[in-house]
Write a protein that holds these residues in place. Structure first.
Motif, PDB file in Angstrom:
ATOM      1  N   GLU A   1       9.596  -4.349 -13.807  1.00  0.00           N
ATOM      2  CA  GLU A   1       8.275  -3.875 -14.209  1.00  0.00           C
ATOM      3  C   GLU A   1       7.557  -3.196 -13.046  1.00  0.00           C
ATOM      4  OE1 GLU A   1       6.336  -7.350 -15.695  1.00  0.00           O
ATOM      5  OE2 GLU A   1       7.612  -7.492 -17.492  1.00  0.00           O
ATOM      6  N   ARG A   2       7.699  -3.746 -11.840  1.00  0.00           N
ATOM      7  CA  ARG A   2       7.059  -3.131 -10.671  1.00  0.00           C
ATOM      8  C   ARG A   2       7.645  -1.748 -10.392  1.00  0.00           C
ATOM      9  NH1 ARG A   2       8.120  -8.834  -8.039  1.00  0.00           N
ATOM     10  NH2 ARG A   2       6.214  -9.938  -8.677  1.00  0.00           N
ATOM     11  N   VAL A   3       8.963  -1.644 -10.470  1.00  0.00           N
ATOM     12  CA  VAL A   3       9.606  -0.356 -10.232  1.00  0.00           C
ATOM     13  C   VAL A   3       9.122   0.678 -11.236  1.00  0.00           C
ATOM     14  CG1 VAL A   3      11.808   0.858 -10.366  1.00  0.00           C
ATOM     15  CG2 VAL A   3      11.650  -1.278  -9.084  1.00  0.00           C
ATOM     16  N   GLN A   4       9.037   0.280 -12.489  1.00  0.00           N
ATOM     17  CA  GLN A   4       8.564   1.215 -13.509  1.00  0.00           C
ATOM     18  C   GLN A   4       7.121   1.633 -13.261  1.00  0.00           C
ATOM     19  OE1 GLN A   4       9.938   0.371 -17.668  1.00  0.00           O
ATOM     20  NE2 GLN A   4      10.874  -1.429 -16.736  1.00  0.00           N
ATOM     21  N   ALA A   5       6.296   0.699 -12.782  1.00  0.00           N
ATOM     22  CA  ALA A   5       4.905   1.036 -12.465  1.00  0.00           C
ATOM     23  C   ALA A   5       4.853   2.053 -11.328  1.00  0.00           C
ATOM     24  CB  ALA A   5       4.125  -0.221 -12.101  1.00  0.00           C
ATOM     25  N   TRP A   6       5.609   1.807 -10.274  1.00  0.00           N
ATOM     26  CA  TRP A   6       5.649   2.739  -9.152  1.00  0.00           C
ATOM     27  C   TRP A   6       6.134   4.108  -9.607  1.00  0.00           C
ATOM     28  CZ3 TRP A   6       8.233  -1.469  -5.737  1.00  0.00           C
ATOM     29  CH2 TRP A   6       7.288  -2.060  -4.882  1.00  0.00           C
ATOM     30  N   ALA A   7       7.232   4.129 -10.362  1.00  0.00           N
ATOM     31  CA  ALA A   7       7.831   5.392 -10.781  1.00  0.00           C
ATOM     32  C   ALA A   7       6.879   6.215 -11.654  1.00  0.00           C
ATOM     33  CB  ALA A   7       9.137   5.125 -11.527  1.00  0.00           C
ATOM     34  N   ALA A   8       6.046   5.531 -12.405  1.00  0.00           N
ATOM     35  CA  ALA A   8       5.111   6.215 -13.301  1.00  0.00           C
ATOM     36  C   ALA A   8       3.847   6.679 -12.573  1.00  0.00           C
ATOM     37  CB  ALA A   8       4.729   5.298 -14.455  1.00  0.00           C
ATOM     38  N   GLY A   9       3.722   6.337 -11.297  1.00  0.00           N
ATOM     39  CA  GLY A   9       2.555   6.755 -10.540  1.00  0.00           C
ATOM     40  C   GLY A   9       1.510   5.677 -10.368  1.00  0.00           C
ATOM     41  N   GLY A  10       1.804   4.471 -10.865  1.00  0.00           N
ATOM     42  CA  GLY A  10       0.852   3.374 -10.745  1.00  0.00           C
ATOM     43  C   GLY A  10       1.162   2.473  -9.571  1.00  0.00           C
ATOM     44  N   ARG A  11       0.517   1.301  -9.576  1.00  0.00           N
ATOM     45  CA  ARG A  11       0.723   0.308  -8.525  1.00  0.00           C
ATOM     46  C   ARG A  11       0.851  -1.069  -9.169  1.00  0.00           C
ATOM     47  NH1 ARG A  11      -4.436   0.341  -5.501  1.00  0.00           N
ATOM     48  NH2 ARG A  11      -5.222   1.072  -7.504  1.00  0.00           N
ATOM     49  N   PRO A  12       1.869  -1.819  -8.810  1.00  0.00           N
ATOM     50  CA  PRO A  12       1.972  -3.190  -9.334  1.00  0.00           C
ATOM     51  C   PRO A  12       0.759  -4.005  -8.899  1.00  0.00           C
ATOM     52  CG  PRO A  12       4.032  -2.492  -8.309  1.00  0.00           C
ATOM     53  CD  PRO A  12       3.006  -1.475  -7.942  1.00  0.00           C
ATOM     54  N   GLU A  13       0.090  -4.612  -9.850  1.00  0.00           N
ATOM     55  CA  GLU A  13      -1.141  -5.334  -9.536  1.00  0.00           C
ATOM     56  C   GLU A  13      -0.890  -6.692  -8.898  1.00  0.00           C
ATOM     57  OE1 GLU A  13      -3.468  -5.548 -13.054  1.00  0.00           O
ATOM     58  OE2 GLU A  13      -3.782  -3.370 -13.196  1.00  0.00           O
ATOM     59  N   ASP A  14       0.357  -7.190  -8.968  1.00  0.00           N
ATOM     60  CA  ASP A  14       0.625  -8.530  -8.458  1.00  0.00           C
ATOM     61  C   ASP A  14       1.182  -8.543  -7.041  1.00  0.00           C
ATOM     62  OD1 ASP A  14       3.018  -7.343  -9.220  1.00  0.00           O
ATOM     63  OD2 ASP A  14       3.925  -9.215  -9.907  1.00  0.00           O
ATOM     64  N   LEU A  15       1.236  -7.378  -6.367  1.00  0.00           N
ATOM     65  CA  LEU A  15       1.714  -7.331  -4.996  1.00  0.00           C
ATOM     66  C   LEU A  15       0.533  -7.187  -4.033  1.00  0.00           C
ATOM     67  CD1 LEU A  15       4.856  -5.006  -5.270  1.00  0.00           C
ATOM     68  CD2 LEU A  15       4.745  -7.503  -5.325  1.00  0.00           C
ATOM     69  N   PRO A  16       0.604  -7.824  -2.861  1.00  0.00           N
ATOM     70  CA  PRO A  16      -0.505  -7.770  -1.909  1.00  0.00           C
ATOM     71  C   PRO A  16      -0.712  -6.367  -1.352  1.00  0.00           C
ATOM     72  CG  PRO A  16       1.421  -8.757  -0.900  1.00  0.00           C
ATOM     73  CD  PRO A  16       1.739  -8.618  -2.356  1.00  0.00           C
ATOM     74  N   GLN A  17      -1.982  -6.016  -1.137  1.00  0.00           N
ATOM     75  CA  GLN A  17      -2.333  -4.725  -0.577  1.00  0.00           C
ATOM     76  C   GLN A  17      -3.478  -4.890   0.415  1.00  0.00           C
ATOM     77  OE1 GLN A  17      -2.256  -1.247  -3.479  1.00  0.00           O
ATOM     78  NE2 GLN A  17      -2.542  -2.960  -4.874  1.00  0.00           N
TER      79      GLN A  17
ATOM     80  N   ASP B   1       0.832  -1.199   0.000  1.00  0.00           N
ATOM     81  CA  ASP B   1       0.000   0.000   0.000  1.00  0.00           C
ATOM     82  C   ASP B   1       0.871   1.255   0.000  1.00  0.00           C
ATOM     83  OD1 ASP B   1      -3.046  -0.896   0.804  1.00  0.00           O
ATOM     84  OD2 ASP B   1      -1.519  -2.268   1.563  1.00  0.00           O
ATOM     85  N   LEU B   2       0.479   2.225  -0.796  1.00  0.00           N
ATOM     86  CA  LEU B   2       1.230   3.468  -0.915  1.00  0.00           C
ATOM     87  C   LEU B   2       0.746   4.447   0.148  1.00  0.00           C
ATOM     88  CD1 LEU B   2       1.109   3.719  -4.795  1.00  0.00           C
ATOM     89  CD2 LEU B   2       3.014   2.935  -3.395  1.00  0.00           C
ATOM     90  N   THR B   3       1.672   4.977   0.930  1.00  0.00           N
ATOM     91  CA  THR B   3       1.287   5.911   1.982  1.00  0.00           C
ATOM     92  C   THR B   3       2.051   7.231   1.916  1.00  0.00           C
ATOM     93  OG1 THR B   3       2.869   4.858   3.503  1.00  0.00           O
ATOM     94  CG2 THR B   3       0.588   4.061   3.556  1.00  0.00           C
ATOM     95  N   ALA B   4       2.868   7.423   0.890  1.00  0.00           N
ATOM     96  CA  ALA B   4       3.631   8.666   0.726  1.00  0.00           C
ATOM     97  C   ALA B   4       3.841   8.924  -0.758  1.00  0.00           C
ATOM     98  CB  ALA B   4       4.965   8.584   1.463  1.00  0.00           C
ATOM     99  N   ASP B   5       4.558   9.988  -1.072  1.00  0.00           N
ATOM    100  CA  ASP B   5       4.808  10.321  -2.471  1.00  0.00           C
ATOM    101  C   ASP B   5       6.093   9.684  -2.993  1.00  0.00           C
ATOM    102  OD1 ASP B   5       6.646  11.816  -1.109  1.00  0.00           O
ATOM    103  OD2 ASP B   5       6.037  13.758  -1.938  1.00  0.00           O
ATOM    104  N   PHE B   6       6.617   8.695  -2.257  1.00  0.00           N
ATOM    105  CA  PHE B   6       7.750   7.905  -2.729  1.00  0.00           C
ATOM    106  C   PHE B   6       7.545   6.476  -2.257  1.00  0.00           C
ATOM    107  CE2 PHE B   6       8.963   9.323   1.454  1.00  0.00           C
ATOM    108  CZ  PHE B   6       9.734   8.308   2.002  1.00  0.00           C
ATOM    109  N   VAL B   7       8.312   5.550  -2.819  1.00  0.00           N
ATOM    110  CA  VAL B   7       8.169   4.126  -2.522  1.00  0.00           C
ATOM    111  C   VAL B   7       9.490   3.592  -1.979  1.00  0.00           C
ATOM    112  CG1 VAL B   7       7.704   1.837  -3.495  1.00  0.00           C
ATOM    113  CG2 VAL B   7       6.438   3.831  -4.328  1.00  0.00           C
ATOM    114  N   TYR B   8       9.401   2.702  -0.992  1.00  0.00           N
ATOM    115  CA  TYR B   8      10.593   2.119  -0.397  1.00  0.00           C
ATOM    116  C   TYR B   8      10.394   0.615  -0.268  1.00  0.00           C
ATOM    117  CZ  TYR B   8      14.846   2.366   2.497  1.00  0.00           C
ATOM    118  OH  TYR B   8      16.128   2.270   2.970  1.00  0.00           O
ATOM    119  N   ALA B   9      11.242  -0.158  -0.949  1.00  0.00           N
ATOM    120  CA  ALA B   9      11.125  -1.623  -0.930  1.00  0.00           C
ATOM    121  C   ALA B   9      12.423  -2.235  -0.427  1.00  0.00           C
ATOM    122  CB  ALA B   9      10.800  -2.154  -2.316  1.00  0.00           C
TER     123      ALA B   9
END
Length: 290
Positions: free
Chosen positions: A224-240, A193-201
Motif C-alpha cells: 500500500e505504501r509503494v502504491q501511494a508513493w507511485a501515485a504521487g502521495g505519501r504514506p501517512e503511517d511513516l514518520p516524517q 520525507d520526499l526530497t526528489a521525484d523518485f523514492v528509495y527505500a
C-alpha cells in the motif's frame, strides 16, 4: 555468456509499479532457498534478474569495479532490469565531505555508464557517526554531477545520523534534487520525507523465522505504501520531519530488502512484487542443470 546476452535483448520485464530487489546476488545461503539446484554461480545474476526487477550493487561501495564488469552485468540481465549502485565509501566516509571530489570522480568514471539504460540511482551512504554540517554537506552535493558519459544520474542520500532530521537538510536535498533513503530500521534515523521525484527505500527487518522475511500483514502494508508513493502521495503511517510538504506527480519507486535475515530477502522481494501485480518471467528449464 553469449547465450545470456542474446536472451537479454529479447526478454524484458514489463514495467512494474515499483522496482523491488535485493542487495547483490552472490550469497551462499541463497543457493539453498532461492537459486535452483545445480545452478552454477556464474549464472546467479542471470537468474536473479529474472525473478526480481532491480538489484542494489554493494561491491562498488568497498572497491573500484572494472568497466568490463559493468558491461558484463548489463548483458546478463533482461531489458527493463535496473541496477542501483552504492557509491564508493572513500567519497562519503571522510571528515570533510567537501574534499571528496577526486573520490567521486574516480567512482563515476569507473565505467558505471556501461550499464546503459539499466543504470539506476546512485546511493551515497554516510557513516552513522557523521553529523549534519550544512555548509560542508552542501559543498558535497555540489560535487555530484547530473550525468556521466552522457547518462543522466539520480542521486540518493543514505544519511545515518539523527542530526539530519531537520528542515535545513530537507531543503538542501530538495535543492539538489537528491532523494533521501527511507530506512526501515530501529538502528538508523527513519524518516520518509520526499526530497526528489523518485523514492528509495531500504527495508532491513527480514526475520529468519518468517518464510517470506516479513509477515503477510507487513508486506500488505508495504504494498500500500509503494502504491501511494507511485501515485504521487505519501504514506501517512511513516514518520516524517515535515508532514506539510506537498505531494507531487507520480514517482518511480525503488525498494530493496537489505540486511536483517538476508537469507530471506529474495522471498520478501518476490512477495512484495506479487502484491504489486508483477509476475516473474519463466526461467528456462534447461538452465537448472547447467
Amino acid at each position: 555468456m553469449a547465450e545470456a546476452s542474446a536472451r537479454s535483448t529479447t526478454q524484458s520485464h514489463e514495467a512494474p509499479i515499483a522496482r523491488v530487489g535485493i542487495g547483490g546476488w552472490s550469497f551462499a545461503p541463497w543457493r539453498d532457498n532461492f537459486y535452483p539446484a545445480r545452478l552454477t554461480q556464474s549464472r546467479e545474476l542471470e537468474y536473479a534478474s529474472r525473478q526480481l526487477t532491480a538489484i542494489e550493487i554493494n561491491s562498488t561501495y568497498h572497491g573500484t569495479q572494472k568497466r568490463t564488469s559493468f558491461a558484463k552485468w548489463r548483458d546478463e540481465t533482461p531489458d527493463g532490469f535496473v541496477f542501483s549502485l552504492k557509491a564508493s565509501r572513500f567519497a562519503t566516509n571522510r571528515r570533510v565531505l567537501a574534499e571528496s571530489g577526486e573520490s567521486i570522480a574516480r567512482f563515476l568514471d569507473s565505467g558505471i555508464a556501461e550499464l546503459g539504460d539499466k543504470l539506476g540511482p546512485i546511493v551515497w551512504q554516510f557513516a552513522p557517526t557523521k553529523p549534519f554540517d550544512p555548509e560542508d554537506f552542501e559543498a558535497f552535493l555540489a560535487l555530484l554531477p547530473a550525468s556521466v558519459e552522457g547518462r543522466k544520474l539520480r542521486h540518493v542520500l543514505d544519511v545515518r545520523h539523527e542530526s539530519f532530521m531537520t528542515l535545513d537538510y530537507l531543503k538542501l536535498a530538495r535543492k539538489y534534487k537528491a532523494a533521501t533513503v527511507f530506512t526501515d530500521s530501529d538502528k538508523y534515523p527513519s524518516f520518509a520525507d520526499l526530497t526528489a521525484d523518485f523514492v528509495y527505500a531500504r527495508l532491513m527487518r527480514c526475520a529468519q523465522t518468517l518464510r517470506s522475511g516479513y509477515a503477510p500483514k507487513a508486506l500488505d502494508a508495504w504494498g500500500e505504501r509503494v502504491q501511494a508513493w507511485a501515485a504521487g502521495g505519501r504514506p501517512e503511517d511513516l514518520p516524517q520531519v515535515d508532514a506539510s510538504a506537498p505531494a507531487k506527480r507520480k514517482r518511480e519507486v525503488f525498494v530493496f530488502f537489505i540486511s536483517g535475515a538476508k537469507e530471506r530477502a529474495p522471498a520478501a522481494a518476490q512477495a512484495l512484487l506479487a502484491r504489486l501485480g508483477w509476475q516473474a518471467p519463466p526461467w528456462e528449464a534447461g538452465a537448472k542443470g547447467k
